[in-house]
Design an enzyme around this catalytic site. Structure first.
Site, PDB file in Angstrom:
ATOM      1  N   ARG A  61       8.137   6.100  -5.437  1.00 32.73           N
ATOM      2  CA  ARG A  61       7.477   7.401  -5.368  1.00 32.73           C
ATOM      3  C   ARG A  61       8.446   8.547  -5.652  1.00 32.73           C
ATOM      4  O   ARG A  61       8.040   9.574  -6.187  1.00 32.73           O
ATOM      5  CB  ARG A  61       6.837   7.587  -3.992  1.00 32.73           C
ATOM      6  CG  ARG A  61       5.544   6.825  -3.857  1.00 32.73           C
ATOM      7  CD  ARG A  61       4.975   6.997  -2.479  1.00 32.73           C
ATOM      8  NE  ARG A  61       3.561   6.656  -2.452  1.00 32.73           N
ATOM      9  CZ  ARG A  61       2.839   6.631  -1.341  1.00 32.73           C
ATOM     10  NH1 ARG A  61       3.395   6.934  -0.183  1.00 32.73           N
ATOM     11  NH2 ARG A  61       1.565   6.314  -1.385  1.00 32.73           N
ATOM     12  N   LYS A  94      -9.253  -7.581   4.308  1.00 30.59           N
ATOM     13  CA  LYS A  94     -10.525  -7.234   4.934  1.00 30.59           C
ATOM     14  C   LYS A  94     -11.597  -6.760   3.977  1.00 30.59           C
ATOM     15  O   LYS A  94     -11.356  -5.887   3.139  1.00 30.59           O
ATOM     16  CB  LYS A  94     -10.274  -6.105   5.938  1.00 30.59           C
ATOM     17  CG  LYS A  94      -9.471  -6.514   7.143  1.00 30.59           C
ATOM     18  CD  LYS A  94      -9.707  -5.440   8.168  1.00 30.59           C
ATOM     19  CE  LYS A  94      -8.633  -5.298   9.197  1.00 30.59           C
ATOM     20  NZ  LYS A  94      -8.582  -3.884   9.610  1.00 30.59           N
ATOM     21  N   GLY A 106      -0.507  -0.405  -2.303  1.00 30.96           N
ATOM     22  CA  GLY A 106       0.849  -0.824  -1.937  1.00 30.96           C
ATOM     23  C   GLY A 106       1.177  -2.266  -2.243  1.00 30.96           C
ATOM     24  O   GLY A 106       2.183  -2.553  -2.901  1.00 30.96           O
ATOM     25  N   GLY A 136      -4.171   4.611  -0.563  1.00 29.58           N
ATOM     26  CA  GLY A 136      -5.415   5.176  -0.051  1.00 29.58           C
ATOM     27  C   GLY A 136      -6.058   6.145  -1.046  1.00 29.58           C
ATOM     28  O   GLY A 136      -7.276   6.170  -1.195  1.00 29.58           O
TER      29      GLY A 136
HETATM   30  C1  3PG Z   1       0.334   7.060   1.931  1.00 30.63           C
HETATM   31  O1  3PG Z   1       1.399   6.448   1.915  1.00 30.63           O
HETATM   32  O2  3PG Z   1      -0.762   6.510   2.084  1.00 30.63           O
HETATM   33  C2  3PG Z   1       0.373   8.543   1.681  1.00 30.63           C
HETATM   34  O3  3PG Z   1       1.675   9.005   1.603  1.00 30.63           O
HETATM   35  C3  3PG Z   1      -0.414   9.270   2.741  1.00 30.63           C
HETATM   36  O4  3PG Z   1       0.111   8.993   3.996  1.00 30.63           O
HETATM   37  P1  3PG Z   1      -0.883   8.869   5.220  1.00 30.63           P
HETATM   38  O5  3PG Z   1      -1.725   7.621   5.004  1.00 30.63           O
HETATM   39  O6  3PG Z   1      -0.005   8.763   6.459  1.00 30.63           O
HETATM   40  O7  3PG Z   1      -1.746  10.092   5.236  1.00 30.63           O
HETATM   41 MG    MG Z   2      -2.051   5.724   3.786  1.00 29.24          MG
END
Ligand code: 3PG
Ligand code: MG
Length: 385
Positions: free
Chosen positions: A22, A187, A343, A366
């Site tokens: 990132r 899930k 991820g 997300g």
């Molecule tokens: C992530 O890694 O999902 C983003 O940086 C957002 O972080 P968060 O899920 O803690 O809001």
């Molecule tokens: Mg997240």
């Protein structure tokens, strides 16, 4: 002033950065501004601190590596993201200089989307650049609220945000058919909305990973000790019915690599995914499933991949995820557009050396998921408004 997503994993003991993707992804925007004669203020969150400042979530751990990634540029650090020191340092920045602010989430106002806090941040810079695609699904002070304190021509996407959005749009709205979505992970409950939205767009949906066994169970199969969300069996059946009604092919793994324990030293065998013996669990897709999925992937023109096929962190259960990556690489080579996000699937692509063999690797987990659920991302909307 650039909102970046420097939410990178740090080693618990040494605070060394264990994956800097990132950070690397934000470098082109930073360099562009520096090369054009600007100075750069960087702001980000790191982790999920709940109670004010904490050592382990300090962005100071990133200063050294950021300097290296910028080719030796000195990176100044403000140990508070608002307040006098940040303001003075920001106002004295000369062209070519970089200032990194301390973790935005040391203030609860960040996640609350507090207007006064956003306004204080906005005072630090002349132009607001949002390059934090990974955090675009959060309506926080620095990702969304802040935008309105800059005139329309002084708020914009960075280069990363621009290419993330372009790739996601290409898959969502300009996809060539066949369009195959490969959805994995543990899930079903995490992936219901994305599958429902993809049923409107994809021709094929491949389901792998732990979530496949909830589908197997729902269809009356024996899944032994495999993962199962007992309260999602009806959901699984509904998704299969909707797919059939819409003419979308859902592909479930015909067989599985099974193990007698969730461990690297487990005994392993193979079994049909709907006939796993008691005491055993499916931890990867099987060899027939690899062939089954490869055939679908290879004839695709658009591919979206989110979630691994098995427990790829353990060598015994990584074959399926590797084969899927291999098939995506082959399809891409043959002209398909492939987008990988989330991820775990990104970690797999990196680990197996396929990063340059797919069309685009997203920095969003997300955020990408919510985009493909059909949601409007606040970080994008705030710039466009
Ligand atoms: C992530 O890694 O999902 C983003 O940086 C957002 O972080 P968060 O899920 O803690 O809001
Ligand atoms: Mg997240």
């Amino acid at each position: 002033m650039i909102r970046v997503d420097f939410n990178v994993p740090l080693d618990k003991k040494t605070s060394a950065i264990t994956d800097d993707n990132r950070m690397r992804a934000a470098i082109p925007t930073i360099k562009k501004i520096l090369n054009d004669g600007g100075s750069v203020i960087l702001m980000s969150h790191l982790g999920r601190p709940k109670d004010g400042p904490e050592e382990k979530s300090s962005l100071k751990h990133l200063v050294g590596h950021l300097g290296e990634l910028l080719g030796g540029t000195t990176v100044l650090f403000a140990n508070d993201c608002i307040g006098e020191q940040a303001y003075l340092t920001a106002s004295m920045l000369k062209p070519g200089e970089v200032l990194l602010l301390e973790n935005l989430r040391f203030y609860k106002e960040e996640e609350m989307g507090d207007e006064a806090f956003a306004q204080k941040l906005a005072k630090l810079g002349d132009v607001y650049v949002n390059d934090a695609f990974g955090t675009a699904h959060r309506a926080h002070a620095s990702t969304a609220v802040i935008a309105k304190y800059f005139p329309k021509d002084k708020r914009m996407f960075g280069l990363l945000m621009e290419s993330e959005v372009a790739s996601a749009e290409k898959v969502m709205h300009q996809n060539q058919k066949p369009f195959t979505a490969i959805i994995g992970g543990a899930k079903v409950s995490d992936k219901i909305l994305i599958i429902e939205n993809l049923l409107e767009r994809a021709t094929d949906i491949i389901i792998g990973g732990g979530m496949a066994y909830t589908f197997m169970k729902a269809e009356g199969g024996n899944i032994g000790n495999s993962l199962c969300e007992a309260n999602r069996l009806d959901t699984a059946i509904e998704l299969l019915k909707k797919a059939e009604a819409k003419g979308v092919c859902i592909h479930l793994p015909s067989d599985s690599v099974i193990a007698d324990k969730f461990a690297t030293y487990a005994q392993t065998s193979t079994a049909p995914s709907n006939n796993i013996p008691d005491g055993w669990m499916g931890l990867d897709i099987g060899f027939n499933a690899c062939e089954q999925f490869t055939n679908v992937i290879k004839k695709s023109k658009t591919i979206l991949w989110n979630g691994p096929m098995g427990v790829f962190e353990m060598e015994k259960f990584q074959h399926g995820t590797k084969m899927v990556a291999t098939a995506i690489a082959a399809a891409t080579q043959a002209g398909a557009f492939s987008l990988v996000g989330g991820g775990d699937s990104v970690a797999a692509v990196n680990q197996f050396g396929f990063t340059d063999k797919v069309s685009y690797v997203s920095t969003g987990g997300g955020a990408l998921l919510e985009y493909f659920e059909g949601k409007i991302l606040p970080g994008i909307a705030a710039i466009n408004e």
